[in-house]
Enzyme design. Structure first.
Site, PDB file in Angstrom:
ATOM      1  N   GLU A 176       0.815  -1.195   0.044  1.00 13.50           N
ATOM      2  CA  GLU A 176      -0.019  -0.067   0.040  1.00 13.50           C
ATOM      3  C   GLU A 176       0.779   1.362  -0.137  1.00 13.50           C
ATOM      4  O   GLU A 176       0.594   2.280   1.015  1.00 13.50           O
ATOM      5  CB  GLU A 176      -0.950   0.045   1.159  1.00 13.50           C
ATOM      6  CG  GLU A 176      -2.082  -1.077   1.241  1.00 13.50           C
ATOM      7  CD  GLU A 176      -3.232  -1.042   2.098  1.00 13.50           C
ATOM      8  OE1 GLU A 176      -3.019  -0.164   3.202  1.00 13.50           O
ATOM      9  OE2 GLU A 176      -4.263  -1.767   1.815  1.00 13.50           O
ATOM     10  N   TYR A 247     -11.848  -3.328   1.569  1.00 13.89           N
ATOM     11  CA  TYR A 247     -12.558  -3.735   2.689  1.00 13.89           C
ATOM     12  C   TYR A 247     -14.079  -2.931   2.723  1.00 13.89           C
ATOM     13  O   TYR A 247     -13.864  -1.924   2.251  1.00 13.89           O
ATOM     14  CB  TYR A 247     -11.956  -3.504   4.048  1.00 13.89           C
ATOM     15  CG  TYR A 247     -10.657  -3.858   4.161  1.00 13.89           C
ATOM     16  CD1 TYR A 247     -10.334  -5.297   4.672  1.00 13.89           C
ATOM     17  CD2 TYR A 247      -9.345  -3.300   3.899  1.00 13.89           C
ATOM     18  CE1 TYR A 247      -9.333  -5.825   4.779  1.00 13.89           C
ATOM     19  CE2 TYR A 247      -8.116  -4.039   4.178  1.00 13.89           C
ATOM     20  CZ  TYR A 247      -8.066  -5.273   4.479  1.00 13.89           C
ATOM     21  OH  TYR A 247      -6.882  -5.839   4.685  1.00 13.89           O
ATOM     22  N   GLU A 295      -5.825  -8.372  -0.421  1.00 12.77           N
ATOM     23  CA  GLU A 295      -6.493  -8.067   0.493  1.00 12.77           C
ATOM     24  C   GLU A 295      -7.571  -7.482   0.409  1.00 12.77           C
ATOM     25  O   GLU A 295      -8.022  -6.645  -0.551  1.00 12.77           O
ATOM     26  CB  GLU A 295      -5.882  -6.920   1.470  1.00 12.77           C
ATOM     27  CG  GLU A 295      -4.403  -6.915   2.156  1.00 12.77           C
ATOM     28  CD  GLU A 295      -3.994  -5.612   2.944  1.00 12.77           C
ATOM     29  OE1 GLU A 295      -4.741  -5.394   3.626  1.00 12.77           O
ATOM     30  OE2 GLU A 295      -2.742  -5.577   3.044  1.00 12.77           O
TER      31      GLU A 295
HETATM   32  O1  AHR Z   1      -5.206  -6.162   6.934  1.00 16.18           O
HETATM   33  C1  AHR Z   1      -4.976  -4.971   7.876  1.00 16.18           C
HETATM   34  C2  AHR Z   1      -4.264  -3.553   6.876  1.00 16.18           C
HETATM   35  O2  AHR Z   1      -4.980  -3.073   6.168  1.00 16.18           O
HETATM   36  C3  AHR Z   1      -2.988  -4.077   6.514  1.00 16.18           C
HETATM   37  O3  AHR Z   1      -1.929  -3.895   7.372  1.00 16.18           O
HETATM   38  C4  AHR Z   1      -2.849  -2.747   5.640  1.00 16.18           C
HETATM   39  O4  AHR Z   1      -2.058  -3.242   4.146  1.00 16.18           O
HETATM   40  C5  AHR Z   1      -4.251  -2.537   4.985  1.00 16.18           C
HETATM   41  O5  AHR Z   1      -4.570  -1.148   5.289  1.00 16.18           O
END
Ligand code: AHR
Length: 504
Positions: A176, A247, A295
């Site tokens: 990131e 997310y 992720e």
């Molecule tokens: O998965 C949690 C965090 O989310 C990770 O460390 C990061 O890469 C992302 O922002």
């Protein structure tokens, strides 16, 4: 009374998207919270093996069939010195871990993690630090891990007890790096230059590796998707994949909208495919860059409680989201999105695996247990091996705050030619109405329905705990196969796995 809506699907063994790369069922362990310490590793636990790894956790990871696990971060990797985590444990330094503001004891490092990954039958996807470090450390690290022997770093690995090289194939060039929160955050130009030069040095040490360049941290980043374009301008010939992270959360408690977030994921994937192909065209290249969605998950339940955690503690309970039933449905739709893009999404990592936004939770000195999201992940990972088929679907749709034309029926189909099995995965996003689904399975002669697994609950907010598994699958789905057509009841707000196999 439950109303019923109608949906239709046609599948054919010739309507293929691609062979599925099993690495789309990958996951992630970061040195963060209780993922490592108190998660996979708890030497005083009654079920710990001689290396301190919890056997109950190993068994649950094996049940998920996880083929690849990203390590050691995440944000943590951007200030990590890998040398701190190798060699005699008593000599390893305690460090301030700046990304999550904890104390890192370094009891677990590269060699221990590689051993643990072997125990769960997974490959390691290793990340190098391109935040505070760069080319020199990356080349030393890969020499330590992958070079057979006869040099300073490879001999050191042997001295540390690992005669054979780890042969780690997949490497992430940082994490990131577009995010201002990242230690050593860079512009796309700065990152692109550093990534290509690091890739060059790493490949000189081991030409067999595959490399992942950092893409955007999420679709809301102001630099998305120019970040990918600029990064790939620099790195196109040197890397194999570009990463995607995303997310979701249901902060407004709008479940209909929440369950449609996989449409955003779909848009993200399509945008990045276009960006990769645009740079390919610009470069007149024959090479395709594939996607590593390394992720993804739901992450929001723990945001408030994380604010209260005291800094500089060891393995505090950070990011311990407790997932409910609606989260399991969204996770199911995210997995189906990967399957429908199996031609370009070649790796994906549910973030994360144990305790930290995870399908597996542990009690310190107590039980390991399954969150609601464990189930769609386990089902797709187990039954989603083979070729992803393109179903032709017609479903009624709905509109929400953020999305229009959201199909109530979300689906993906996998054909395992070797096992002579077909699996239909389906989610009904409707919160009140069932769907009567007909599936034309014209080309699968002599197949029968093996089972129809359903995950459902009347309470969208129902959760599992260490003591009680409230949300778990039942083998009670209603479906019938007659004259080449399946008729199935896809109950309101449910996750379904309809498994077919050739008659013996
Ligand atoms: O998965 C949690 C965090 O989310 C990770 O460390 C990061 O890469 C992302 O922002």
């Amino acid at each position: 009374m439950t109303n019923v809506k109608k949906a239709k699907m046609v599948i054919d063994k010739d309507f293929t998207i691609s062979q599925i790369d099993e690495r789309i069922y990958g996951s992630f362990i970061e040195h963060l919270g209780r993922a490592v310490y108190g998660g996979i590793y708890e030497p005083n636990h009654p079920l710990a093996d001689e290396q301190g790894f919890r056997q109950d956790v190993i068994e649950l990871v094996q049940e998920l069939n996880v083929p690849i696990i990203r390590y050691p971060g995440g944000n943590m990797v951007s200030a990590y010195n890998w040398e701190d985590g190798v060699g005699p444990k008593e000599a390893r330094p305690r460090r301030l871990e700046l990304a999550w503001r904890t104390i890192e004891t370094n009891e677990i490092g590269t060699n221990e993690f590689v051993s643990w990954a072997k125990a769960v039958n997974a490959e390691v996807m290793m990340a190098v630090n391109l935040g505070t470090r760069g080319i020199d450390d990356a080349r030393n690290f890969i020499e330590y891990c992958n070079h057979p022997s006869g040099t300073y770093w490879s001999d050191l690995r042997q001295k540390h007890g690992f005669k054979e090289p780890h042969k780690i194939k997949t490497w992430c060039l940082g994490n990131e790096m577009d995010g201002p929160w990242q230690i050593g955050h860079k512009t796309a130009e700065e990152y692109g230059r550093l990534a290509v030069e690091t890739a060059k040095a790493m490949r000189l040490v081991d030409p067999t590796i595959e490399l992942v360049a950092c893409g955007s941290s999420n679709t809301a980043m102001p630099t998305f998707p120019q970040w990918e374009a600029t990064t790939l301008e620099h790195t196109y010939d040197a890397v194999d994949y570009i990463s995607l992270h995303q997310y979701y959360g249901n902060r407004d408690n709008d479940t209909a909208n929440y369950l449609a977030h996989s449409l955003d994921m779909e848009h993200f994937i399509k945008t990045i495919i276009s960006t990769c192909d645009y740079i390919q065209a610009k470069k007149r290249s024959k090479k395709k860059i594939n996607l590593s969605f390394d992720e993804w998950n739901v992450w929001y339940h723990s945001n408030e409680s994380d604010q209260k955690i005291e800094p500089w503690s060891i393995a505090p309970p950070q990011l311990e989201d407790v997932y409910n039933f609606e989260d399991a449905l969204l996770v199911g739709t995210m997995l189906l999105t990967f399957l429908r893009h199996a031609d370009r999404v070649k790796m994906a990592c549910m973030a994360q695996l144990v305790n930290v936004i995870a399908p597996i939770m542990t009690e310190n000195n107590g039980r390991a247990w399954k969150q609601t999201i464990f189930y769609p992940y386990a089902h797709v990972s187990t039954f989603g091996r083979g070729v992803s088929l393109q179903p032709v679907v017609s479903s009624p749709c709905y509109d929400t705050k953020d999305y229009t034309d959201v199909p109530y029926l979300d689906s993906a189909v996998v054909y395992n030619e070797e096992a002579k099995e077909v699996t239909i995965f389906a989610v009904n996003r409707h919160l009140e109405d069932d769907l009567d689904l007909t599936v034309d399975v014209r080309s699968f002669e002599n197949y029968r329905i093996v089972e129809h697994i359903v995950l459902e609950h009347d309470n969208m907010k129902a959760v599992n705990t260490a003591e009680h598994e409230e949300v778990k699958p039942q083998h009670n789905g209603q479906s019938l196969l007659q004259d080449g057509v399946i008729t199935a009841r896809i109950r309101k707000a449910s996750w379904n796995v309809i498994r077919l196999a050739m008659q013996q």
